[in-house]
Design a protein around this motif. Structure first.
Motif, PDB file in Angstrom:
ATOM      1  N   CYS A   6       0.835  -1.209   0.000  1.00  0.00           N
ATOM      2  CA  CYS A   6       0.000   0.000   0.000  1.00  0.00           C
ATOM      3  C   CYS A   6       0.866   1.254   0.000  1.00  0.00           C
ATOM      4  O   CYS A   6       0.608   2.187  -0.769  1.00  0.00           O
ATOM      5  N   LEU A   7       1.886   1.281   0.837  1.00  0.00           N
ATOM      6  CA  LEU A   7       2.768   2.452   0.895  1.00  0.00           C
ATOM      7  C   LEU A   7       3.476   2.675  -0.440  1.00  0.00           C
ATOM      8  O   LEU A   7       3.600   3.813  -0.898  1.00  0.00           O
ATOM      9  N   MET A   8       3.914   1.599  -1.069  1.00  0.00           N
ATOM     10  CA  MET A   8       4.581   1.724  -2.369  1.00  0.00           C
ATOM     11  C   MET A   8       3.601   2.194  -3.451  1.00  0.00           C
ATOM     12  O   MET A   8       3.961   2.997  -4.320  1.00  0.00           O
ATOM     13  N   LEU A   9       2.366   1.705  -3.401  1.00  0.00           N
ATOM     14  CA  LEU A   9       1.356   2.156  -4.370  1.00  0.00           C
ATOM     15  C   LEU A   9       1.026   3.635  -4.174  1.00  0.00           C
ATOM     16  O   LEU A   9       0.808   4.360  -5.145  1.00  0.00           O
ATOM     17  N   GLU A  10       1.004   4.080  -2.935  1.00  0.00           N
ATOM     18  CA  GLU A  10       0.776   5.502  -2.671  1.00  0.00           C
ATOM     19  C   GLU A  10       1.914   6.340  -3.255  1.00  0.00           C
ATOM     20  O   GLU A  10       1.673   7.399  -3.859  1.00  0.00           O
ATOM     21  N   LEU A  11       3.147   5.879  -3.096  1.00  0.00           N
ATOM     22  CA  LEU A  11       4.283   6.591  -3.696  1.00  0.00           C
ATOM     23  C   LEU A  11       4.198   6.576  -5.216  1.00  0.00           C
ATOM     24  O   LEU A  11       4.539   7.566  -5.878  1.00  0.00           O
ATOM     25  N   THR A  12       3.735   5.470  -5.776  1.00  0.00           N
ATOM     26  CA  THR A  12       3.558   5.382  -7.225  1.00  0.00           C
ATOM     27  C   THR A  12       2.528   6.404  -7.699  1.00  0.00           C
ATOM     28  O   THR A  12       2.707   7.033  -8.754  1.00  0.00           O
ATOM     29  N   ALA A  13       1.479   6.601  -6.925  1.00  0.00           N
ATOM     30  CA  ALA A  13       0.473   7.611  -7.278  1.00  0.00           C
ATOM     31  C   ALA A  13       1.109   8.994  -7.335  1.00  0.00           C
ATOM     32  O   ALA A  13       0.788   9.803  -8.218  1.00  0.00           O
ATOM     33  N   ILE A  14       2.042   9.263  -6.431  1.00  0.00           N
ATOM     34  CA  ILE A  14       2.727  10.558  -6.433  1.00  0.00           C
ATOM     35  C   ILE A  14       3.544  10.728  -7.709  1.00  0.00           C
ATOM     36  O   ILE A  14       3.587  11.809  -8.294  1.00  0.00           O
ATOM     37  N   VAL A  15       4.155   9.637  -8.156  1.00  0.00           N
ATOM     38  CA  VAL A  15       4.923   9.683  -9.403  1.00  0.00           C
ATOM     39  C   VAL A  15       4.000   9.992 -10.590  1.00  0.00           C
ATOM     40  O   VAL A  15       4.423  10.615 -11.561  1.00  0.00           O
ATOM     41  N   ILE A  16       2.768   9.596 -10.521  1.00  0.00           N
ATOM     42  CA  ILE A  16       1.784   9.916 -11.562  1.00  0.00           C
ATOM     43  C   ILE A  16       1.303  11.362 -11.417  1.00  0.00           C
ATOM     44  O   ILE A  16       1.163  12.097 -12.395  1.00  0.00           O
ATOM     45  N   ILE A  17       1.064  11.776 -10.181  1.00  0.00           N
ATOM     46  CA  ILE A  17       0.512  13.101  -9.908  1.00  0.00           C
ATOM     47  C   ILE A  17       1.473  14.219 -10.318  1.00  0.00           C
ATOM     48  O   ILE A  17       1.047  15.223 -10.904  1.00  0.00           O
ATOM     49  N   LEU A  18       2.751  14.077 -10.034  1.00  0.00           N
ATOM     50  CA  LEU A  18       3.705  15.169 -10.282  1.00  0.00           C
ATOM     51  C   LEU A  18       3.781  15.606 -11.750  1.00  0.00           C
ATOM     52  O   LEU A  18       3.655  16.808 -12.030  1.00  0.00           O
ATOM     53  N   PRO A  19       3.978  14.689 -12.700  1.00  0.00           N
ATOM     54  CA  PRO A  19       4.003  15.174 -14.091  1.00  0.00           C
ATOM     55  C   PRO A  19       2.650  15.712 -14.551  1.00  0.00           C
ATOM     56  O   PRO A  19       2.593  16.651 -15.346  1.00  0.00           O
ATOM     57  N   CYS A  20       1.571  15.133 -14.027  1.00  0.00           N
ATOM     58  CA  CYS A  20       0.244  15.651 -14.393  1.00  0.00           C
ATOM     59  C   CYS A  20       0.070  17.085 -13.913  1.00  0.00           C
ATOM     60  O   CYS A  20      -0.497  17.916 -14.625  1.00  0.00           O
ATOM     61  N   ALA A  21       0.566  17.386 -12.717  1.00  0.00           N
ATOM     62  CA  ALA A  21       0.468  18.750 -12.190  1.00  0.00           C
ATOM     63  C   ALA A  21       1.243  19.729 -13.065  1.00  0.00           C
ATOM     64  O   ALA A  21       0.754  20.824 -13.370  1.00  0.00           O
ATOM     65  N   ALA A  22       2.439  19.312 -13.480  1.00  0.00           N
ATOM     66  CA  ALA A  22       3.252  20.187 -14.334  1.00  0.00           C
ATOM     67  C   ALA A  22       2.583  20.408 -15.694  1.00  0.00           C
ATOM     68  O   ALA A  22       2.536  21.537 -16.194  1.00  0.00           O
ATOM     69  N   LEU A  23       2.073  19.348 -16.291  1.00  0.00           N
ATOM     70  CA  LEU A  23       1.411  19.463 -17.588  1.00  0.00           C
ATOM     71  C   LEU A  23       0.128  20.288 -17.487  1.00  0.00           C
ATOM     72  O   LEU A  23      -0.158  21.133 -18.342  1.00  0.00           O
ATOM     73  N   MET A  24      -0.632  20.045 -16.441  1.00  0.00           N
ATOM     74  CA  MET A  24      -1.883  20.754 -16.225  1.00  0.00           C
ATOM     75  C   MET A  24      -1.626  22.251 -16.044  1.00  0.00           C
ATOM     76  O   MET A  24      -2.339  23.088 -16.608  1.00  0.00           O
ATOM     77  N   ALA A  25      -0.597  22.593 -15.267  1.00  0.00           N
ATOM     78  CA  ALA A  25      -0.290  23.995 -14.998  1.00  0.00           C
ATOM     79  C   ALA A  25       0.096  24.758 -16.258  1.00  0.00           C
ATOM     80  O   ALA A  25      -0.038  25.989 -16.306  1.00  0.00           O
TER      81      ALA A  25
END
Length: 152
Positions: free
Chosen positions: A126-145
């Motif tokens: 679960c902890l590793m999957l949560e970190l994986t979600a962060i890896v997905i979120i970060l580029p999406c935030a940059a692209l979205m911005a």
């Protein structure tokens, strides 16, 4: 300082706090656990939960009142992916939190919690999957911005 800038700072502070506490949880969760490490995990998870709630509330406030408005964000593919990854990570985080909370009686009595091998694997996954979600979120935030992903 403008209110939108203050909200952006709070949003980023909450995001960094969330990532930091998640990393601490992953580093600390290595059974067998002592009572003091279990207590630290419980406190860290509480901070993680507060950071996640602050991140969600401030993020939604930015969407609805302080930035471009909900119509803009809900039409952005990367915002949808980012928000979906956050929701999935939040749901995944329930299992470690429930596990850490279940230790309360033992930890309060000064005893180390009993953690099975299966439970260890599930919590670490679960902890590793949560970190994986962060890896997905970060580029999406940059692209979205930068306006990529806007669907008309």
């Amino acid at each position: 300082m403008s209110l939108p800038a203050l909200m952006a700072m709070l949003h980023h502070l909450a995001a960094f706090a969330l990532v930091a506490t998640l990393a601490v949880e992953l580093a600390l969760f290595k059974p067998p656990l002592s009572a003091s490490v279990a207590r630290r995990l419980q406190r860290t998870d509480l901070i993680f939960g507060v950071a996640a709630m602050l991140l969600l509330v401030v993020g939604l406030m930015r969407v609805f009142w302080f930035e471009k408005g909900p119509l803009y964000y809900w039409h952005d593919l990367y915002f949808r992916i980012k928000f979906g990854a956050f929701v999935i990570a939040a749901l995944i985080s329930i299992y470690p939190t429930v596990t850490f909370l279940a230790w309360a009686p033992a930890v309060k009595a000064g005893n180390a919690p009993s953690v099975s091998d299966d439970q260890t694997r599930r919590v670490r996954m679960c902890l590793m999957l949560e970190l994986t979600a962060i890896v997905i979120i970060l580029p999406c935030a940059a692209l979205m911005a930068r306006g990529f992903g806007y669907l008309r």
